[in-house]
Design an enzyme around this catalytic site. Structure first.
Site, PDB file in Angstrom:
ATOM      1  N   CYS A  98       0.650  -1.157   0.523  1.00 25.79           N
ATOM      2  CA  CYS A  98       0.478   0.071  -0.005  1.00 25.79           C
ATOM      3  C   CYS A  98       0.887   1.449   0.125  1.00 25.79           C
ATOM      4  O   CYS A  98       0.334   2.295  -0.430  1.00 25.79           O
ATOM      5  CB  CYS A  98      -1.017   0.198   1.240  1.00 25.79           C
ATOM      6  SG  CYS A  98      -0.323  -0.585   2.636  1.00 25.79           S
ATOM      7  N   ARG A 129       8.961 -11.197   0.370  1.00 27.74           N
ATOM      8  CA  ARG A 129       9.024 -11.204   2.460  1.00 27.74           C
ATOM      9  C   ARG A 129      10.114 -12.019   2.809  1.00 27.74           C
ATOM     10  O   ARG A 129      10.216 -12.965   2.551  1.00 27.74           O
ATOM     11  CB  ARG A 129       7.395 -10.569   3.237  1.00 27.74           C
ATOM     12  CG  ARG A 129       7.726 -10.460   4.379  1.00 27.74           C
ATOM     13  CD  ARG A 129       6.213 -10.058   4.770  1.00 27.74           C
ATOM     14  NE  ARG A 129       5.933  -8.669   4.010  1.00 27.74           N
ATOM     15  CZ  ARG A 129       5.016  -8.108   5.322  1.00 27.74           C
ATOM     16  NH1 ARG A 129       4.274  -8.995   6.385  1.00 27.74           N
ATOM     17  NH2 ARG A 129       4.247  -6.974   4.464  1.00 27.74           N
ATOM     18  N   GLU A 170      11.863 -14.513   4.864  1.00 31.08           N
ATOM     19  CA  GLU A 170      11.330 -15.217   6.088  1.00 31.08           C
ATOM     20  C   GLU A 170      12.546 -15.545   6.771  1.00 31.08           C
ATOM     21  O   GLU A 170      11.931 -16.276   7.514  1.00 31.08           O
ATOM     22  CB  GLU A 170      10.470 -16.109   5.695  1.00 31.08           C
ATOM     23  CG  GLU A 170       9.405 -15.325   4.739  1.00 31.08           C
ATOM     24  CD  GLU A 170       8.394 -14.642   5.976  1.00 31.08           C
ATOM     25  OE1 GLU A 170       8.264 -15.267   7.396  1.00 31.08           O
ATOM     26  OE2 GLU A 170       6.892 -14.622   5.445  1.00 31.08           O
ATOM     27  N   ARG A 207       4.600 -20.197   3.998  1.00 32.76           N
ATOM     28  CA  ARG A 207       5.257 -19.090   4.220  1.00 32.76           C
ATOM     29  C   ARG A 207       6.594 -18.844   2.892  1.00 32.76           C
ATOM     30  O   ARG A 207       6.674 -19.634   2.605  1.00 32.76           O
ATOM     31  CB  ARG A 207       5.953 -19.841   5.144  1.00 32.76           C
ATOM     32  CG  ARG A 207       6.835 -18.100   5.862  1.00 32.76           C
ATOM     33  CD  ARG A 207       7.271 -18.716   7.422  1.00 32.76           C
ATOM     34  NE  ARG A 207       6.162 -18.791   8.623  1.00 32.76           N
ATOM     35  CZ  ARG A 207       5.965 -17.732   8.670  1.00 32.76           C
ATOM     36  NH1 ARG A 207       6.038 -16.942   8.384  1.00 32.76           N
ATOM     37  NH2 ARG A 207       5.323 -17.989  10.236  1.00 32.76           N
ATOM     38  N   GLU A 261      -3.835  -6.100  -2.710  1.00 30.52           N
ATOM     39  CA  GLU A 261      -4.197  -5.467  -1.593  1.00 30.52           C
ATOM     40  C   GLU A 261      -5.304  -4.282  -1.506  1.00 30.52           C
ATOM     41  O   GLU A 261      -5.761  -3.781  -3.131  1.00 30.52           O
ATOM     42  CB  GLU A 261      -2.334  -3.991  -1.241  1.00 30.52           C
ATOM     43  CG  GLU A 261      -2.635  -3.352  -1.117  1.00 30.52           C
ATOM     44  CD  GLU A 261      -2.528  -3.671   0.745  1.00 30.52           C
ATOM     45  OE1 GLU A 261      -2.305  -5.075   0.827  1.00 30.52           O
ATOM     46  OE2 GLU A 261      -1.470  -2.982   1.892  1.00 30.52           O
ATOM     47  N   ASP A 293      -6.457  -9.246  11.809  1.00 34.03           N
ATOM     48  CA  ASP A 293      -6.379 -10.796  11.500  1.00 34.03           C
ATOM     49  C   ASP A 293      -6.603 -11.764  11.197  1.00 34.03           C
ATOM     50  O   ASP A 293      -7.839 -12.290  12.085  1.00 34.03           O
ATOM     51  CB  ASP A 293      -5.140 -11.378  11.977  1.00 34.03           C
ATOM     52  CG  ASP A 293      -3.882 -10.904  11.930  1.00 34.03           C
ATOM     53  OD1 ASP A 293      -3.460  -9.667  11.599  1.00 34.03           O
ATOM     54  OD2 ASP A 293      -2.556 -11.007  12.359  1.00 34.03           O
ATOM     55  N   GLU A 312      -2.475 -17.516   9.237  1.00 33.78           N
ATOM     56  CA  GLU A 312      -2.314 -15.871   9.021  1.00 33.78           C
ATOM     57  C   GLU A 312      -2.748 -16.194   7.429  1.00 33.78           C
ATOM     58  O   GLU A 312      -2.139 -15.550   7.099  1.00 33.78           O
ATOM     59  CB  GLU A 312      -1.834 -14.500   9.466  1.00 33.78           C
ATOM     60  CG  GLU A 312      -2.641 -13.367   9.141  1.00 33.78           C
ATOM     61  CD  GLU A 312      -1.798 -12.245   9.337  1.00 33.78           C
ATOM     62  OE1 GLU A 312      -0.697 -12.542   9.486  1.00 33.78           O
ATOM     63  OE2 GLU A 312      -2.034 -10.827   8.536  1.00 33.78           O
ATOM     64  N   ASN A 368      -5.464  -9.430   6.524  1.00 29.31           N
ATOM     65  CA  ASN A 368      -5.560  -8.772   7.355  1.00 29.31           C
ATOM     66  C   ASN A 368      -6.754  -7.102   7.012  1.00 29.31           C
ATOM     67  O   ASN A 368      -6.309  -7.275   5.595  1.00 29.31           O
ATOM     68  CB  ASN A 368      -5.132  -8.495   8.241  1.00 29.31           C
ATOM     69  CG  ASN A 368      -3.658  -7.237   7.198  1.00 29.31           C
ATOM     70  OD1 ASN A 368      -3.476  -7.202   6.080  1.00 29.31           O
ATOM     71  ND2 ASN A 368      -1.709  -7.886   7.637  1.00 29.31           N
ATOM     72  N   CYS A 428      -6.460  -0.211   4.632  1.00 30.32           N
ATOM     73  CA  CYS A 428      -6.352  -1.259   3.785  1.00 30.32           C
ATOM     74  C   CYS A 428      -6.040  -2.506   4.883  1.00 30.32           C
ATOM     75  O   CYS A 428      -6.763  -2.668   5.727  1.00 30.32           O
ATOM     76  CB  CYS A 428      -4.555  -1.162   4.143  1.00 30.32           C
ATOM     77  SG  CYS A 428      -3.487  -1.980   4.421  1.00 30.32           S
ATOM     78  N   ARG A 457      -2.170 -17.515   0.279  1.00 27.48           N
ATOM     79  CA  ARG A 457      -2.712 -18.690   1.479  1.00 27.48           C
ATOM     80  C   ARG A 457      -4.068 -18.403   1.509  1.00 27.48           C
ATOM     81  O   ARG A 457      -4.792 -20.004   2.521  1.00 27.48           O
ATOM     82  CB  ARG A 457      -2.073 -17.680   2.614  1.00 27.48           C
ATOM     83  CG  ARG A 457      -1.082 -17.344   2.699  1.00 27.48           C
ATOM     84  CD  ARG A 457      -0.318 -16.658   4.102  1.00 27.48           C
ATOM     85  NE  ARG A 457       0.786 -16.674   4.587  1.00 27.48           N
ATOM     86  CZ  ARG A 457       1.715 -16.466   5.611  1.00 27.48           C
ATOM     87  NH1 ARG A 457       0.157 -15.811   6.823  1.00 27.48           N
ATOM     88  NH2 ARG A 457       2.854 -17.101   6.097  1.00 27.48           N
TER      89      ARG A 457
HETATM   90  N1  SER Z   1       0.059  -3.806   4.152  1.00 25.01           N
HETATM   91  C1  SER Z   1      -0.717  -4.206   4.963  1.00 25.01           C
HETATM   92  C2  SER Z   1       0.974  -5.051   5.040  1.00 25.01           C
HETATM   93  O1  SER Z   1       1.772  -5.430   5.030  1.00 25.01           O
HETATM   94  C3  SER Z   1      -2.161  -5.521   4.141  1.00 25.01           C
HETATM   95  O2  SER Z   1      -1.809  -5.816   3.281  1.00 25.01           O
HETATM   96  O3  SER Z   1       0.000  -6.399   6.430  1.00 25.01           O
HETATM   97 ZN    ZN Z   2      -1.091  -1.881   3.466  1.00 26.64          ZN
END
Ligand code: SER
Ligand code: ZN
Length: 532
Positions: free
Chosen positions: A305, A335, A337, A347, A355, A420, A439, A442, A468, A475
């Site tokens: 976002c 991400r 990990e 994961r 988003e 979440d 999860e 969220n 957001c 997932r």
């Molecule tokens: N931007 C938020 C997050 O990174 C929702 O996707 O968790």
């Molecule tokens: Zn976000």
């Protein structure tokens, strides 16, 4: 938190006797008024505890409380003296230095801050004293001292939080659903060759699995987003680090972000040594490559976002422009990990997310979040028939931004904070074990955290909020397959309607591994692919 320091003020010349005689009265006035201005409790203000003079230098020893830190007190003293000295004695002030500035904290804390203005951090007798190097006036004017105080406050708060990123409290859950499937879809998907590992946390999805992922996106868009008036936008997937500085990710999560570097030069001739090396050794040597690259100025899409807030930056809105409701699904997020703990699509380092972002007045932002929640619940419960639960998680970043506080037993969700969405994964084991829950998405109300950082304004001056929500596509699919399996008949009607004409997975002489070829064909028949 208390402060201490010595304000050393050097005058343009030595002051006359009569000024020095007046000094006691001046100090009383400073202590009674100037150094208490704006505070209710004198403990929070500042006071001069002693003073001395020699030639053209006057030194004030200052003690202060939370609200008027010693650097502010020193500047107030200087400004006060400047008027009297200028008006009555035609004397100016050459220099202000704060000597031995100290921040005094209750408790023997193990605070570790490694920045050049700190001289020493010592703990003893139930106190922690942070001593700084002498600060000249330009350092006192800058917000450096204040930021140091903020940093220490943050570190103290963080300790009280137990170092956790968030606090978790369940707020809602579905009924228990009948579980008919207990196998691990991650394993099956890989065995039948629908997904293939490329690097840690990165997979290639072959057409049947890609088809399922896209259909889940389509369901979300058709069933949740379009009816609520959300429109598709496309956000960049490589962001300048300046954006991460404003959102706080660069500070909060640098350990999970993947950074990107551009070449040092566009001129291919400058790459000749690299080209020669590759030609001779045929080796992708990252250390040598590094010398041809600039330091990282970008990071790969992380929260997805932030470009939205950057876009909104400095724009001024009135009622008729609001609210804004968009979503982005134009590319993957990344991400890091860490080395371990990666498992199939559970994961991932590279993953796909829709988003959803919105901007409006606080009431609008809360209402949109609530409508989204209603639709999400319908989606989880009726469209997918999942066993799910929701948790109110108070994220550290919102507490620190002053947007929310940790709550007691009674939770009011109509304020900044995050919910979440979690789904039960039967292959992991018992429902009672938190590790069996994943999860999958969220939804957050950020309050003014981002509108403040990016200066997004309402023409009337009233505050704007953002929200957001992230829908982690892999997932959701994993949760669905984990609970419902690969038997088409176990899927809900809507899912059956969306997922048809599934293409068959690829077969080669050695792919998937021959021992799983029959499994592949059996599963493809169960999900409704006609095997040739
Ligand atoms: N931007 C938020 C997050 O990174 C929702 O996707 O968790
Ligand atoms: Zn976000």
């Amino acid at each position: 938190m208390k402060f201490y320091g010595k304000a050393r003020i050097k005058l343009s010349k030595s002051p006359p006797e009569e000024f020095l005689e007046e000094l006691t009265n001046i100090v009383s006035k400073l202590n009674e008024e100037t150094l208490l201005r704006g505070v209710k409790n004198p403990e929070d203000g500042a006071r001069i505890i002693s003073f001395s003079f020699k030639d053209d230098v006057i030194t004030f020893e200052i003690e202060s409380g939370r609200l008027i830190p010693v650097h502010t007190a020193a500047l107030r003293i200087k400004n006060f003296l400047l008027k009297i000295l200028g008006m009555h004695y035609k004397i100016g002030i050459r220099e202000l230095t704060l000597e031995s500035p100290k921040v005094i904290l209750n408790g023997e804390l193990r605070i570790n801050i490694d920045i050049p203005i700190i001289e020493e951090i010592a703990s003893s007798n139930g106190q922690t004293i942070i001593t700084l190097k002498p600060l000249n006036e330009s350092l006192l004017q800058k917000p450096i001292f204040q930021r140091l105080v903020d940093l220490i406050t943050e570190k103290e708060q963080r300790k009280q939080w137990g170092g956790k990123i968030e606090h978790w409290q369940k707020i809602k859950e579905s009924q228990r659903k009948e579980i008919k499937f207990r196998d691990d879809p991650n394993v099956i998907l890989e065995e039948i060759g629908w997904i293939s590992n490329v690097a840690p946390g990165q997979w290639l999805f072959t057409p049947p699995f890609a088809h399922i992922l896209r259909k889940f996106e389509e369901m979300l868009i058709d069933i949740i987003l379009k009816p609520l008036g959300f429109m598709e936008a496309i956000f960049p997937k490589m962001e300048p680090i300046s954006i991460g500085l404003k959102t706080g990710h660069l500070k909060g999560t640098p350990n999970q972000m993947i950074f990107a570097s551009i070449p040092r030069s566009y001129n291919i001739e400058e790459f000749e040594p690299w080209q020669d090396y590759v030609t001779i050794y045929n080796e992708a040597n990252p250390d040598f490559l590094k010398s041809f690259l600039e330091s990282p100025k970008y990071y790969l899409c992380f929260a997805q976002c932030p470009p939205f807030y950057e876009f909104l930056s400095k724009k001024v809105f009135t009622e008729k422009h609001l609210p804004i409701k968009w979503f982005d699904r134009s590319g993957p997020s990344f991400r890091w990990e860490g080395a371990g703990g990666l498992r199939g699509i559970e994961r991932l380092v590279e993953f796909h997310r829709i988003e959803i972002v919105w901007l409006g007045t606080p009431d609008q932002v809360i209402e949109i979040r609530n409508k989204l929640l209603e639709r999400y619940e319908y989606f989880m419960d009726k469209v997918l028939d999942l066993e799910w639960r929701w948790a109110w998680v108070t994220p550290w970043f919102l507490v620190h931004a002053g947007e929310t506080e940790e709550m007691g037993d009674k939770i009011d969700i109509n304020q900044p904070g995050t919910i979440d969405f979690e789904a039960y994964l039967p292959y992991k084991g018992s429902r009672d074990d938190n590790k069996s829950w994943l999860e999958i998405g969220n939804i957050s109300i950020h309050g003014a955290k981002y509108t403040r950082a990016f200066r997004v304004q309402h023409a009337s001056g009233s505050v704007l909020w953002t929200g957001c929500s992230g829908f982690g596509v892999e997932r959701w699919v994993l949760a669905f397959l984990s609970q419902k399996g690969f038997e088409r008949d176990s899927w809900t009607k809507t899912v059956q309607e969306y997922i048809k004409d599934l293409p068959s997975g690829l077969e080669a002489a050695n792919y998937p591994s021959p021992q799983y070829l029959n499994l592949k064909r059996a599963i493809e028949e169960k999900v409704g692919i006609k095997c040739e």
